[in-house]
Motif scaffolding. Structure first.
Motif, short mmCIF file in Angstrom:
data_model
loop_
_atom_site.label_atom_id
_atom_site.label_comp_id
_atom_site.label_asym_id
_atom_site.label_seq_id
_atom_site.Cartn_x
_atom_site.Cartn_y
_atom_site.Cartn_z
N VAL A 214 110.53 27.51 28.64
CA VAL A 214 109.68 28.60 28.15
C VAL A 214 108.44 28.65 29.03
O VAL A 214 107.76 27.64 29.23
CB VAL A 214 109.29 28.38 26.67
N VAL A 215 108.14 29.83 29.55
CA VAL A 215 107.06 30.02 30.51
C VAL A 215 106.19 31.18 30.06
O VAL A 215 106.69 32.28 29.82
CB VAL A 215 107.65 30.31 31.91
N HIS A 216 104.89 30.93 29.94
CA HIS A 216 103.95 31.99 29.57
C HIS A 216 103.80 32.99 30.71
O HIS A 216 103.85 34.20 30.52
CB HIS A 216 102.60 31.37 29.20
N GLY A 217 103.58 32.46 31.90
CA GLY A 217 103.52 33.30 33.09
C GLY A 217 102.12 33.65 33.55
O GLY A 217 101.89 33.82 34.74
N GLU A 218 101.19 33.76 32.61
CA GLU A 218 99.80 34.06 32.97
C GLU A 218 98.86 33.19 32.15
O GLU A 218 97.91 33.66 31.53
CB GLU A 218 99.48 35.54 32.74
N LEU A 219 99.15 31.89 32.12
CA LEU A 219 98.44 31.00 31.22
C LEU A 219 97.14 30.50 31.85
O LEU A 219 97.00 29.34 32.22
CB LEU A 219 99.33 29.82 30.82
N GLY A 220 96.18 31.42 31.96
CA GLY A 220 94.84 31.00 32.29
C GLY A 220 94.18 30.41 31.06
O GLY A 220 94.54 30.71 29.92
N LEU A 221 93.20 29.55 31.27
CA LEU A 221 92.47 28.98 30.12
C LEU A 221 91.73 30.06 29.34
O LEU A 221 91.36 29.85 28.19
CB LEU A 221 91.49 27.90 30.61
N ASP A 222 91.54 31.24 29.95
CA ASP A 222 90.94 32.36 29.23
C ASP A 222 91.96 33.04 28.33
O ASP A 222 91.60 33.94 27.56
CB ASP A 222 90.32 33.37 30.20
N HIS A 223 93.23 32.65 28.41
CA HIS A 223 94.26 33.12 27.48
C HIS A 223 94.58 32.06 26.43
O HIS A 223 95.64 32.10 25.80
CB HIS A 223 95.53 33.50 28.24
N VAL A 224 93.65 31.13 26.26
CA VAL A 224 93.77 30.09 25.25
C VAL A 224 92.48 30.07 24.44
O VAL A 224 91.41 29.81 24.99
CB VAL A 224 94.03 28.71 25.87
N LEU A 225 92.59 30.36 23.16
CA LEU A 225 91.44 30.26 22.27
C LEU A 225 91.42 28.87 21.64
O LEU A 225 92.33 28.07 21.86
CB LEU A 225 91.52 31.35 21.20
N VAL A 226 90.38 28.59 20.86
CA VAL A 226 90.23 27.26 20.25
C VAL A 226 89.93 27.44 18.77
O VAL A 226 88.99 28.16 18.41
CB VAL A 226 89.08 26.47 20.93
N ASP A 227 90.76 26.81 17.92
CA ASP A 227 90.51 26.95 16.49
C ASP A 227 89.49 25.93 16.00
O ASP A 227 88.96 25.13 16.79
CB ASP A 227 91.82 26.90 15.69
N ARG A 228 89.19 25.94 14.71
CA ARG A 228 88.13 25.09 14.17
C ARG A 228 88.45 23.61 14.30
O ARG A 228 87.54 22.77 14.27
CB ARG A 228 87.89 25.45 12.70
N ASP A 229 89.71 23.27 14.42
CA ASP A 229 90.13 21.87 14.55
C ASP A 229 90.30 21.45 16.01
O ASP A 229 90.79 20.34 16.28
CB ASP A 229 91.43 21.64 13.80
#
Length: 321
Positions: A214-229
């Motif tokens: 499984v490949v996201h393809g554009e997985l910049g860290l700006d496409h990753v949010l951070v939840d409260r945990d």
């Protein structure tokens, strides 16, 4: 939008504010704030929100690299990532019948605050636990084995891709990108022959393999949010693929600094695939922005900068040929 927000969030809440969020090129992204300060994010897939000028082959699900837009891709990709244990936004409402709004619509969980790129840049040490969990998520994606390669939305419904292999699909994509870039920039046009020859050499060197992760393809860290945990929350996943894991790591390397990429490094990647996919992605990140600039994309200097950087990187890869 008020009716959709009430249907999604319930509780007698009323929509108080709508804020457009930046960054999207294929869909509108809006933060919805209710009268009790509850927030959610709306994704809108409608023509006015898509900055890409139309081109032949758009929406062809048998081509892993054909631009795809819409709820079907969103839902299939969301389901696959969730099945692997990844944190993705909870879906509050899907409206494909346009009951609440005159466009395909999804309303999802909101994560106000920094994305992982901003957190890492501000405080790398504070980002360490989230980066470690993201590495675990990427490992889970890599371990998954699909029966064939292609768009998740296509393969999971029993379909196939029209190319015979990942490397063949990538070569065809690279040649399309090369043609598109050459039609818009003289430097690429003047070097087109050398670039095509190099692409074909790189593709010929790839040994057959049938392991599709499984490949996201554009997985910049700006496409990753951070939840409260502190968990990484993956977004912008509509183009999720079953493909060679090397495709993911080429993009990760191109997008990030050495320090940012270090926590995500893996062993045993195929060097021949990395080489082919590196030149392919440089050409894609040249041709794509130049195509966007044919339309009315608002931040033109930013997009031109992306194209210029990757154009120069592509030319550097054939400078000694």
């Amino acid at each position: 939008m008020a009716e959709a927000a009430r249907a999604a969030l319930g509780g007698g809440r009323k929509l108080e504010a709508v804020e457009r969020l930046t960054g999207g090129t294929t869909k509108g992204v809006y933060r919805l704030t209710m009268n009790d300060a509850t927030t959610a994010v709306a994704y809108l897939w409608q023509e006015s929100e898509n900055y890409w000028p139309a081109a032949e082959g758009d929406g062809d699900l048998t081509d892993p690299f054909s631009p795809g837009v819409g709820l079907d891709l969103f839902e299939a990709s969301h389901a696959r990532l969730a099945s692997l244990g990844l944190r993705v936004p909870e879906v509050h409402l899907v409206d494909r019948d346009r009951t609440h709004y005159p466009a395909d619509l999804a309303i999802v969980e909101d994560f106000p605050g920094e994305d992982l790129m901003d957190l890492f840049n501000r405080d790398p040490r504070a980002a360490e636990p989230t980066m470690a969990r993201l590495a675990d998520a990427l490992a889970a994606m890599r371990r998954h084995r699909a029966p064939s390669f292609g768009k998740v939305a296509q393969i999971d419904k029993g379909g196939r891709s029209k190319a015979a292999s990942c490397e063949e699909a990538a070569l065809e994509f690279a040649l399309r990108c090369l043609a598109g870039a050459a039609s818009r920039d003289r430097r690429i046009a003047d070097t087109r022959g050398r670039l095509e020859e190099r692409l074909r050499e790189l593709a010929a060197a790839v040994r057959p393999r049938a392991e599709y992760s499984v490949v996201h393809g554009e997985l910049g860290l700006d496409h990753v949010l951070v939840d409260r945990d502190g968990n990484p929350v993956v977004i912008d996943f509509e183009e999720l693929l079953y493909f060679d894991v090397e495709w993911e790591h080429v993009f990760l390397r191109l997008r990030h600094s050495e320090e940012q990429y270090r926590p995500l490094v893996v062993e045993d990647l195929d060097e021949d695939r990395l080489a082919l996919y590196k030149l392919t992605q440089h050409l894609s990140l040249t041709a794509g922005p130049l195509r966007l600039l044919d339309g009315d994309f608002p931040d033109r200097a930013f997009m031109q900068g992306i194209a210029e950087h990757h154009l120069n990187q592509a030319l550097a890869l054939v400078s000694g040929c």
